[in-house]
Motif scaffolding. Structure first.
Motif, PDB file in Angstrom:
ATOM      1  N   HIS A 129      59.802  43.244  55.396  1.00  0.00           N
ATOM      2  CA  HIS A 129      60.803  44.246  55.027  1.00  0.00           C
ATOM      3  C   HIS A 129      60.221  45.657  55.075  1.00  0.00           C
ATOM      4  O   HIS A 129      60.909  46.600  55.498  1.00  0.00           O
ATOM      5  N   LEU A 132      60.172  46.586  58.582  1.00  0.00           N
ATOM      6  CA  LEU A 132      61.507  46.775  59.151  1.00  0.00           C
ATOM      7  C   LEU A 132      62.157  48.088  58.729  1.00  0.00           C
ATOM      8  O   LEU A 132      62.854  48.724  59.529  1.00  0.00           O
ATOM      9  N   LEU A 136      64.937  50.696  61.096  1.00  0.00           N
ATOM     10  CA  LEU A 136      66.377  50.467  61.069  1.00  0.00           C
ATOM     11  C   LEU A 136      67.141  51.535  61.830  1.00  0.00           C
ATOM     12  O   LEU A 136      68.221  51.280  62.355  1.00  0.00           O
ATOM     13  N   GLN A 139      69.447  50.995  65.019  1.00  0.00           N
ATOM     14  CA  GLN A 139      70.002  49.651  65.132  1.00  0.00           C
ATOM     15  C   GLN A 139      71.525  49.670  65.203  1.00  0.00           C
ATOM     16  O   GLN A 139      72.136  48.762  65.731  1.00  0.00           O
ATOM     17  N   ILE A 160      73.982  51.905  58.755  1.00  0.00           N
ATOM     18  CA  ILE A 160      72.533  52.038  58.602  1.00  0.00           C
ATOM     19  C   ILE A 160      72.166  52.351  57.155  1.00  0.00           C
ATOM     20  O   ILE A 160      71.154  51.866  56.633  1.00  0.00           O
ATOM     21  N   ASP A 163      72.362  49.086  55.335  1.00  0.00           N
ATOM     22  CA  ASP A 163      71.202  48.255  55.628  1.00  0.00           C
ATOM     23  C   ASP A 163      69.965  48.743  54.873  1.00  0.00           C
ATOM     24  O   ASP A 163      69.212  47.946  54.304  1.00  0.00           O
ATOM     25  N   ARG A 164      69.761  50.054  54.875  1.00  0.00           N
ATOM     26  CA  ARG A 164      68.598  50.590  54.165  1.00  0.00           C
ATOM     27  C   ARG A 164      68.669  50.302  52.677  1.00  0.00           C
ATOM     28  O   ARG A 164      67.662  49.949  52.047  1.00  0.00           O
TER      29      ARG A 164
END
Length: 380
Positions: A129, A132, A136, A139, A160, A163-164
């Motif tokens: 993680h 990653l 991000l 993406q 995004i 996701d973050r």
């Protein structure tokens, strides 16, 4: 039917201005070994010498060469030997139109395959993680390019940002759970200290034979395979020294060159075993052509962990694969900072293990004084 292995192309870069003990062919061979361990098939490789890294890691001409090789070999993945910046990875994915991985992502994938305990899985997930999160961006660039319209309006956050936030929340949860693991491990370590039983921990370059040596000394059944990072989770057993005194012996994850600091940090709880040890047993593969360089990689990692002051014993493994004429004497050319004279052993054949245990006992007596003989055996 088993699925076809993923077809991968390897890319390695040699910096002309950097003094590096590993040649381009050697570092590429290790990257191929890592790729095979991850379960992929190497179908081609591309190398380049350069003065500096560009926005696509290699030059535009090499990028075109990689793209042609992808089409010819029907490759699905391109793996780079160094850790790519998020921008480099994004640029390469846009140009190559396939999966792009770097050395750190490959190591984390191998870690993920070999993690079997709750702690090990948490540590791998934490490292994945953290790797990653900065990658991000981009993406969800296809949504940003829409420039408004159906599906992009409203008070909510962008994909995004979602996701973050999810990754950060998961990171916080993993760190909290690992802190609980660390506290429990600390209690076990306190118990070990109160028992006054000394502790030795095996360290070394991955695939040096640490787990085979651990099994040979302790009669344990730790996975010992001819592959990188076959042991990920730490294991501790109680063994007998020649005098009958007990010794706690631990096996830990192997080190490797170009190991990302974030990966080392993710395994902080596991590597605390090293800090609590009375002696670090540095195991090297004496038959490996890069044994001196591998020794220096381990030394550098120990330095990064502030463990250079720990007493260390150099153990040169796989003597059964050497001729008498080629055997080094006293670890000459291989011993490192503050390491004692090396001991030649064969973990596979169980040669010279008694000498190894006697040397360990002598070192412990010099450190702590006479050892106490107590009864009973069990795992920790």
């Amino acid at each position: 039917m088993e699925p076809e292995p993923e077809r991968a192309i390897l890319v390695a870069l040699e910096m002309t201005r950097r003094d590096h003990p590993w040649s381009l062919d050697e570092t590429l061979a290790e990257l191929e070994y890592l790729t095979n361990t991850a379960g992929a098939q190497v179908v081609g490789s591309v190398t380049q010498r350069a003065n500096r890294l560009g926005p696509t890691y290699v030059g535009s001409g090499k990028v075109d060469e990689i793209r042609e090789m992808i089409a010819e070999q029907k490759a699905e993945t391109v793996i780079f030997d160094d850790e790519l910046t998020p921008t480099q990875q994004r640029n390469l994915e846009n140009v190559l139109k396939c999966k792009v991985l770097d050395r750190t992502a490959l190591i984390l994938d191998v870690f993920g395959q070999h993690a079997s305990t709750y702690e090990g899985k948490l540590q791998v997930e934490l490292a994945q993680h953290e790797y990653l999160l900065p990658r991000l961006a981009g993406q969800w660039s296809h949504l940003e390019r829409l420039g408004g319209g159906i599906g992009t309006r409203g008070p909510g956050e962008t994909q995004i940002e979602t996701d973050r936030r999810l990754v950060r929340n998961r990171l916080q949860k993993i760190r909290s759970e690992l802190e609980g693991v660390r506290r429990r491990r600390s209690l076990h370590m306190d118990r070990r200290k109160k028992s006054t039983i000394p502790m030795a921990t095996l360290v070394g370059y991955t695939n040096a034979g640490k787990s085979t040596l651990f099994n040979a000394i302790s009669d344990a059944k730790v996975t010992a395979a001819d592959q990188l990072f076959s042991t990920l989770d730490p294991v501790t057993k109680r063994v007998r020294l020649p005098s009958g005194a007990p010794l706690l012996l631990s096996d830990t994850v192997g080190f490797i060159q170009k190991l990302s600091p974030s990966v080392v940090a993710a395994f902080r709880a596991t590597l605390e075993e090293l800090a609590q040890s009375d002696i670090l047993v540095h195991v090297i593969d004496v038959t490996h052509p890069k044994a001196p360089e591998q020794t220096r990689v381990v030394e550098k990692t120990l330095k990064d962990l502030d463990l250079l002051d720990k007493p260390r014993l150099l153990v040169m493994n796989k003597m059964d694969l050497m001729s008498d004429a080629s055997m080094p004497r006293n670890g000459r050319g291989l011993s490192s900072h503050q390491a004692r004279s090396g001991i030649l052993v064969s973990a596979a054949k169980k040669w010279n293990l008694d000498d190894l245990l006697r040397e360990l006992e002598e070192m412990l007596i010099n450190i702590d004084g006479p050892l106490t003989v107590v009864g009973g055996t069990r795992d920790f």
